[in-house]
Design a protein around this motif. Structure first.
Motif, PDB file in Angstrom:
ATOM      1  N   LEU A  16       0.824  -1.211   0.000  1.00  0.00           N
ATOM      2  CA  LEU A  16       0.000   0.000   0.000  1.00  0.00           C
ATOM      3  C   LEU A  16       0.857   1.260   0.000  1.00  0.00           C
ATOM      4  N   ALA A  17       1.964   1.245   0.728  1.00  0.00           N
ATOM      5  CA  ALA A  17       2.872   2.397   0.721  1.00  0.00           C
ATOM      6  C   ALA A  17       3.445   2.622  -0.677  1.00  0.00           C
ATOM      7  N   ALA A  18       3.817   1.548  -1.359  1.00  0.00           N
ATOM      8  CA  ALA A  18       4.335   1.674  -2.726  1.00  0.00           C
ATOM      9  C   ALA A  18       3.254   2.194  -3.671  1.00  0.00           C
ATOM     10  N   LEU A  19       2.000   1.742  -3.481  1.00  0.00           N
ATOM     11  CA  LEU A  19       0.900   2.244  -4.316  1.00  0.00           C
ATOM     12  C   LEU A  19       0.660   3.731  -4.093  1.00  0.00           C
ATOM     13  N   VAL A  20       0.703   4.175  -2.838  1.00  0.00           N
ATOM     14  CA  VAL A  20       0.533   5.605  -2.545  1.00  0.00           C
ATOM     15  C   VAL A  20       1.634   6.399  -3.239  1.00  0.00           C
ATOM     16  N   CYS A  21       2.863   5.898  -3.170  1.00  0.00           N
ATOM     17  CA  CYS A  21       3.992   6.570  -3.813  1.00  0.00           C
ATOM     18  C   CYS A  21       3.791   6.636  -5.327  1.00  0.00           C
ATOM     19  N   ALA A  22       3.378   5.533  -5.938  1.00  0.00           N
ATOM     20  CA  ALA A  22       3.207   5.478  -7.389  1.00  0.00           C
ATOM     21  C   ALA A  22       2.042   6.339  -7.861  1.00  0.00           C
ATOM     22  N   ALA A  53      -1.651   0.354  10.980  1.00  0.00           N
ATOM     23  CA  ALA A  53      -1.048  -0.125   9.732  1.00  0.00           C
ATOM     24  C   ALA A  53      -1.436   0.759   8.558  1.00  0.00           C
ATOM     25  N   GLY A  54      -2.696   1.199   8.522  1.00  0.00           N
ATOM     26  CA  GLY A  54      -3.129   2.089   7.452  1.00  0.00           C
ATOM     27  C   GLY A  54      -2.413   3.425   7.496  1.00  0.00           C
ATOM     28  N   GLY A  55      -2.244   3.955   8.699  1.00  0.00           N
ATOM     29  CA  GLY A  55      -1.506   5.212   8.852  1.00  0.00           C
ATOM     30  C   GLY A  55      -0.058   5.075   8.443  1.00  0.00           C
ATOM     31  N   LEU A  56       0.567   3.960   8.810  1.00  0.00           N
ATOM     32  CA  LEU A  56       1.957   3.731   8.402  1.00  0.00           C
ATOM     33  C   LEU A  56       2.084   3.622   6.885  1.00  0.00           C
ATOM     34  N   ALA A  57       1.165   2.905   6.253  1.00  0.00           N
ATOM     35  CA  ALA A  57       1.205   2.767   4.794  1.00  0.00           C
ATOM     36  C   ALA A  57       1.053   4.125   4.126  1.00  0.00           C
ATOM     37  N   ALA A  58       0.097   4.928   4.601  1.00  0.00           N
ATOM     38  CA  ALA A  58      -0.136   6.253   4.026  1.00  0.00           C
ATOM     39  C   ALA A  58       1.073   7.165   4.227  1.00  0.00           C
ATOM     40  N   GLY A  59       1.581   7.199   5.455  1.00  0.00           N
ATOM     41  CA  GLY A  59       2.718   8.068   5.758  1.00  0.00           C
ATOM     42  C   GLY A  59       3.983   7.672   5.032  1.00  0.00           C
ATOM     43  N   LEU A  60       4.272   6.375   5.024  1.00  0.00           N
ATOM     44  CA  LEU A  60       5.502   5.913   4.368  1.00  0.00           C
ATOM     45  C   LEU A  60       5.458   6.125   2.859  1.00  0.00           C
ATOM     46  N   GLY A  61       4.302   5.867   2.237  1.00  0.00           N
ATOM     47  CA  GLY A  61       4.188   6.043   0.798  1.00  0.00           C
ATOM     48  C   GLY A  61       4.364   7.484   0.376  1.00  0.00           C
ATOM     49  N   SER A  62       3.726   8.406   1.080  1.00  0.00           N
ATOM     50  CA  SER A  62       3.845   9.826   0.752  1.00  0.00           C
ATOM     51  C   SER A  62       5.250  10.348   1.036  1.00  0.00           C
ATOM     52  N   THR A  63       5.830   9.895   2.136  1.00  0.00           N
ATOM     53  CA  THR A  63       7.184  10.316   2.477  1.00  0.00           C
ATOM     54  C   THR A  63       8.193   9.777   1.466  1.00  0.00           C
ATOM     55  N   LEU A  64       7.979   8.555   1.027  1.00  0.00           N
ATOM     56  CA  LEU A  64       8.860   7.963   0.022  1.00  0.00           C
ATOM     57  C   LEU A  64       8.839   8.779  -1.263  1.00  0.00           C
ATOM     58  N   TYR A  65       7.645   9.178  -1.699  1.00  0.00           N
ATOM     59  CA  TYR A  65       7.546  10.007  -2.905  1.00  0.00           C
ATOM     60  C   TYR A  65       8.278  11.330  -2.707  1.00  0.00           C
TER      61      TYR A  65
END
Length: 186
Positions: A16-22, A53-65
């Motif tokens: 999910l983090a990778a999807l948010v980033c993409a 877990a949802g918050g971590l996925a959202a935060g990590l994906g946006s931060t990664l981008y």
């Protein structure tokens, strides 16, 4: 209820983090602004995986981008993590307020509205603080900058408020049937 982190849950969070980033790459011009659906995926991760877990996925994906492609420094990336984490966390807390299962459709919509509007508020606060205290601009300039960023932020929030309940309603029956939804939340 104690959160257990299985390998499967870690993988779901990373995906999910990778999807948010993409998804942040895909921006559509609309009313002189660029609409993206990363906020919708952040809210969806909260609905699918719960607050932590949802918050971590959202935060990590946006931060990664922001870190890889946005060219932002550590302070900006940290603030992005906190704002996206809180957005997904608030959404999930409202959706799951009745128990361990995401609520009915109206509660999910209320959760998405609260999560998206909390992001807009945090984004405006971040803009103001950076303009005033990091860059040292006078208050008038900071307020004008906030005003110029508000329409784009609201359009992205509205897009997230519309897309997230629709995506959840489309995905949850098939995930529930496959037994994946409970595994993601476990």
């Amino acid at each position: 209820m104690k959160q257990t982190w299985t390998t499967q849950k870690i993988v779901y969070t990373a995906v999910l983090a990778a999807l948010v980033c993409a998804v942040t790459f895909f921006r559509f011009p609309l009313f002189g602004s660029k609409i993206h659906f990363a906020n919708a995926l952040c809210l969806l991760s909260g609905l699918l995986m719960g607050p932590l877990a949802g918050g971590l996925a959202a935060g990590l994906g946006s931060t990664l981008y922001d870190a890889l492609f946005g060219g932002y420094d550590l302070l900006n990336c940290s603030i992005t993590f906190v704002t996206k984490f809180l957005m997904a966390w608030i959404c999930a807390k409202i959706a799951f307020s009745g128990g361990t299962e995401a609520g009915n459709h109206s509660r999910n919509i209320a959760a998405c509205v609260a999560g998206a509007l909390s992001y807009v508020a945090m984004y405006m606060l971040k803009t103001f603080v950076f303009q005033m205290f990091v860059y040292g601009y006078p208050m008038e300039t900071a307020v004008v900058t906030m005003g110029s960023k508000l329409p784009a932020s609201l359009l992205n929030a509205i897009a997230a408020m519309i897309a997230t309940p629709v995506l959840y309603a489309a995905l949850s029956p098939s995930l529930r049937q496959a037994g994946q939804l409970e595994k993601m939340r476990a």
